[in-house]
Motif scaffolding. Structure first.
Motif, PDB file in Angstrom:
ATOM      1  N   TRP A  15     -18.194 -80.624   5.890  1.00  0.00           N
ATOM      2  CA  TRP A  15     -19.013 -79.595   6.655  1.00  0.00           C
ATOM      3  C   TRP A  15     -18.591 -78.258   6.031  1.00  0.00           C
ATOM      4  N   CYS A  16     -19.399 -77.514   6.018  1.00  0.00           N
ATOM      5  CA  CYS A  16     -19.085 -75.840   5.395  1.00  0.00           C
ATOM      6  C   CYS A  16     -19.843 -74.847   6.352  1.00  0.00           C
ATOM      7  N   VAL A  17     -19.526 -73.599   6.502  1.00  0.00           N
ATOM      8  CA  VAL A  17     -19.954 -72.605   7.431  1.00  0.00           C
ATOM      9  C   VAL A  17     -21.412 -72.536   6.999  1.00  0.00           C
ATOM     10  N   ALA A  18     -21.863 -72.263   5.684  1.00  0.00           N
ATOM     11  CA  ALA A  18     -23.035 -72.210   5.014  1.00  0.00           C
ATOM     12  C   ALA A  18     -23.035 -72.987   3.965  1.00  0.00           C
ATOM     13  N   LYS A  19     -24.197 -73.260   3.416  1.00  0.00           N
ATOM     14  CA  LYS A  19     -24.401 -73.909   2.094  1.00  0.00           C
ATOM     15  C   LYS A  19     -24.764 -72.854   1.098  1.00  0.00           C
ATOM     16  N   CYS A  20     -23.776 -72.865   0.052  1.00  0.00           N
ATOM     17  CA  CYS A  20     -23.900 -71.987  -1.210  1.00  0.00           C
ATOM     18  C   CYS A  20     -25.099 -72.291  -1.897  1.00  0.00           C
ATOM     19  N   PRO A  21     -25.967 -71.314  -2.595  1.00  0.00           N
ATOM     20  CA  PRO A  21     -27.198 -71.752  -3.089  1.00  0.00           C
ATOM     21  C   PRO A  21     -26.949 -72.346  -4.647  1.00  0.00           C
ATOM     22  N   TYR A  22     -25.753 -72.592  -5.045  1.00  0.00           N
ATOM     23  CA  TYR A  22     -25.420 -73.248  -6.383  1.00  0.00           C
ATOM     24  C   TYR A  22     -24.944 -74.725  -6.142  1.00  0.00           C
ATOM     25  N   CYS A  23     -24.612 -74.898  -4.992  1.00  0.00           N
ATOM     26  CA  CYS A  23     -23.725 -76.139  -4.695  1.00  0.00           C
ATOM     27  C   CYS A  23     -24.731 -77.428  -4.345  1.00  0.00           C
ATOM     28  N   ASN A  26     -21.758 -82.985  -1.644  1.00  0.00           N
ATOM     29  CA  ASN A  26     -22.449 -83.313  -0.374  1.00  0.00           C
ATOM     30  C   ASN A  26     -21.805 -82.675   0.616  1.00  0.00           C
ATOM     31  N   SER A  27     -22.287 -81.493   0.888  1.00  0.00           N
ATOM     32  CA  SER A  27     -21.737 -80.517   1.967  1.00  0.00           C
ATOM     33  C   SER A  27     -22.956 -79.964   2.820  1.00  0.00           C
ATOM     34  N   HIS A  28     -22.688 -79.907   4.095  1.00  0.00           N
ATOM     35  CA  HIS A  28     -23.891 -79.452   5.138  1.00  0.00           C
ATOM     36  C   HIS A  28     -23.341 -78.342   5.996  1.00  0.00           C
ATOM     37  N   GLY A  65     -10.982 -83.131   0.095  1.00  0.00           N
ATOM     38  CA  GLY A  65     -12.122 -82.250  -0.421  1.00  0.00           C
ATOM     39  C   GLY A  65     -13.368 -81.933   0.326  1.00  0.00           C
ATOM     40  N   GLY A  66     -14.131 -81.232  -0.343  1.00  0.00           N
ATOM     41  CA  GLY A  66     -15.328 -80.954   0.671  1.00  0.00           C
ATOM     42  C   GLY A  66     -16.430 -80.582  -0.168  1.00  0.00           C
ATOM     43  N   GLY A  67     -17.588 -79.945   0.670  1.00  0.00           N
ATOM     44  CA  GLY A  67     -17.169 -79.242   1.943  1.00  0.00           C
ATOM     45  C   GLY A  67     -16.135 -78.332   2.201  1.00  0.00           C
ATOM     46  N   THR A  68     -15.620 -77.949   3.398  1.00  0.00           N
ATOM     47  CA  THR A  68     -14.601 -77.001   3.650  1.00  0.00           C
ATOM     48  C   THR A  68     -13.662 -77.611   4.485  1.00  0.00           C
ATOM     49  N   PRO A  69     -12.581 -78.240   3.783  1.00  0.00           N
ATOM     50  CA  PRO A  69     -11.568 -78.906   4.515  1.00  0.00           C
ATOM     51  C   PRO A  69     -10.837 -78.012   5.701  1.00  0.00           C
ATOM     52  N   ALA A 100      -9.745 -75.344   0.494  1.00  0.00           N
ATOM     53  CA  ALA A 100      -9.931 -74.330   1.441  1.00  0.00           C
ATOM     54  C   ALA A 100     -10.757 -73.048   1.035  1.00  0.00           C
ATOM     55  N   ASN A 101     -11.669 -72.607   1.952  1.00  0.00           N
ATOM     56  CA  ASN A 101     -12.499 -71.456   1.552  1.00  0.00           C
ATOM     57  C   ASN A 101     -11.857 -70.259   2.254  1.00  0.00           C
ATOM     58  N   PRO A 102     -11.872 -69.233   1.313  1.00  0.00           N
ATOM     59  CA  PRO A 102     -11.362 -68.011   1.857  1.00  0.00           C
ATOM     60  C   PRO A 102     -11.904 -67.410   3.060  1.00  0.00           C
ATOM     61  N   GLY A 137     -23.805 -66.163  -2.447  1.00  0.00           N
ATOM     62  CA  GLY A 137     -23.791 -66.662  -1.140  1.00  0.00           C
ATOM     63  C   GLY A 137     -22.786 -66.985  -0.478  1.00  0.00           C
ATOM     64  N   ARG A 138     -21.569 -66.448  -0.922  1.00  0.00           N
ATOM     65  CA  ARG A 138     -20.213 -66.924  -0.151  1.00  0.00           C
ATOM     66  C   ARG A 138     -20.190 -66.083   1.016  1.00  0.00           C
ATOM     67  N   ILE A 139     -19.401 -66.615   1.801  1.00  0.00           N
ATOM     68  CA  ILE A 139     -19.262 -66.167   3.331  1.00  0.00           C
ATOM     69  C   ILE A 139     -18.042 -65.193   3.175  1.00  0.00           C
TER      70      ILE A 139
HETATM   71  S1  SF4 Z   1     -18.318 -73.704   0.482  1.00  0.00           S
HETATM   72 FE1  SF4 Z   1     -17.936 -75.003  -1.269  1.00  0.00          FE
HETATM   73  S2  SF4 Z   1     -18.576 -77.039  -0.517  1.00  0.00           S
HETATM   74 FE2  SF4 Z   1     -19.507 -75.745   0.860  1.00  0.00          FE
HETATM   75  S3  SF4 Z   1     -21.410 -75.113   0.077  1.00  0.00           S
HETATM   76 FE3  SF4 Z   1     -20.065 -73.713  -0.803  1.00  0.00          FE
HETATM   77  S4  SF4 Z   1     -19.416 -74.372  -2.836  1.00  0.00           S
HETATM   78 FE4  SF4 Z   1     -20.465 -76.110  -1.694  1.00  0.00          FE
END
Ligand code: SF4
Ligand code: SAM
Length: 388
Positions: A15-23, A26-28, A65-69, A100-102, A137-139
């Motif tokens: 899982w991620c907070v949001a899906k990045c447009p380049y990614c 397998n992240s949701h 790994g992830g996703g966003t562990p 980890a995602n900042p 599209g980063r959060i």
């Molecule tokens: S946070 Fe990482 S895994 Fe999640 S959508 Fe963005 S690049 Fe992909």
């Protein structure tokens, strides 16, 4: 005769907070809360079913790994790693990395991950430029990226990685260099420096941004490389730079064609079974919801097949040629079960094209082989360019 390579474990947290447009991982995007209790239960049940394939083997690294562990709480990671330790024989000092995602790290979480046994953090910074981060599209922005790196260091992680991407939309060479310089100011032991690629079935594939021309991208790579070399980093793999001795042990095991258990939604595994002269590839159910439901009837695996000798040769070189280190023939034979004589044609062709040099014991990728890696790898395709 096949021999057992080192074994590692990959655990996918999708899982991620949001899906990045380049990614295209397998992240949701998360709807509501992470079902961490149920997911950790599923992971541990999945792992238990995998054990008969790896009885008695030692595990050298674990990668979350992830996703966003980092969306998982310290408590959940603690329960997960305790379960991994209880089921598997983890080598003393095994590398345990977590991505980890900042933009998705709550206060004090890094301390709790460290207490749970995580000893390496890989932080997805991508860029220190607010405008670029927005386009990607980063959060998170630059400030959160910097705070997250400080938090990783502050929690006592002396081993960490920063992920940067380059050749970003409308990026200049100076901007790419500035990103590397800012990353270096935090003295990371490891830096992953990925060229942004447009992957099929992503938002960027549907609406491509204006990426730098090939020549400009080449200049970025050269100049960023010089900067990293000057700072004492070694390019041990196509996109991976580290200080000596700080290579990612887990990723090295993939590139050296080691074995890995892969658990979690969509995770891939590769296991060697020497007594049966087989190498097996496995994939778990892709959709998190189906993976979670699989706990009911222990049906986590979606796909499983033996790798043919021809495919083993190609997959071995596909991975192994990414590394700067030379390739001993003895290693090739041990991990594929194929005799070195079978390589005569592709190696002659690669030598003729100046992509490798070969001596009695090993294969060396040349500078040209690095630059034209795809062509070099292609020579090892079954019935490919080389008619092996
Ligand atoms: S946070 Fe990482 S895994 Fe999640 S959508 Fe963005 S690049 Fe992909
Ligand atoms: C699975 S992500 C893990 C980190 C975390 N999910 C995050 O993004 O912060 C691994 C890394 O792959 C890189 N990556 C993802 N998609 C890419 C693409 N299309 N081109 C180049 N690098 C990419 C990014 O640097 C990202 O940090």
């Amino acid at each position: 005769m096949l021999q057992l390579p080192p074994l590692s474990v990959y655990i996918h947290l999708p899982w991620c907070v949001a899906k990045c447009p380049y990614c295209d991982f397998n992240s949701h995007a998360l709807q509501g809360q992470v079902p961490e209790q149920a997911y950790v239960d599923a992971l541990l049940a999945d792992l238990e079913l995998e054990l008969p394939r790896v009885w008695g083997r030692t595990v050298h690294s674990v990668f979350l790994g992830g996703g966003t562990p980092s969306l998982f709480s310290g408590q959940a990671i603690d329960r997960l790693l305790a379960g991994v330790r209880a089921q598997l024989n983890l080598a003393p000092g095994a590398e345990i990395t977590m991505e980890a995602n900042p933009g998705a790290v709550e206060h004090d979480r890094f301390e709790s991950y460290r207490a749970a046994g995580v000893n390496r953090i890989s932080l997805g910074v991508q860029s220190f430029d607010d405008l670029q981060l927005k386009k990607l599209g980063r959060i998170h922005g630059r400030a959160e990226a910097r705070q997250a790196i400080e938090a990783v260091r502050g929690a006592g992680f002396d081993n960490f990685n920063i992920d940067l991407m380059w050749a970003l939309p409308e990026q200049s060479v100076e901007q790419a260099l500035d990103d590397v310089e800012q990353a270096l100011s935090f003295e990371p032991p490891h830096l992953s420096h990925y060229q942004l690629t447009i992957e099929p079935n992503t938002v960027f594939a549907a609406r491509p941004p204006a990426l730098p021309e090939e020549e400009l991208a080449w200049e970025m790579q050269e100049k960023c490389g010089d900067l990293l070399l000057g700072a004492g980093f070694q390019p041990y793999e196509i996109s991976a730079w580290s200080r000596p001795g700080r290579e990612s042990r887990h990723n090295l095991n993939y590139w050296r064609f080691g074995d890995y258990i892969g658990i979690g939604a969509g995770a891939h595994g590769k296991i060697t079974l020497p007594a049966e002269s087989r190498v097996v590839r496995l994939r778990r159910k892709l959709v998190p919801h189906s993976y979670l439901a699989a706990v009911e009837n222990a049906s986590f695996i979606a796909e499983q097949h033996d790798v043919s000798a021809e495919d083993l040769v190609f997959e071995y070189f596909l991975n192994r040629l990414r590394l700067a280190e030379a390739i001993p023939f003895a290693e090739f034979e041990a991990l594929t079960g194929v005799a070195r004589e079978q390589l005569q044609r592709p190696l002659e062709e690669a030598t003729r094209l100046g992509l490798v040099s070969v001596d009695e014991n090993q294969i060396h990728r040349t500078g040209r082989g690095h630059q034209y890696l795809n062509d070099l790898q292609g020579l090892f395709l079954p019935r490919g360019g080389s008619e092996r």
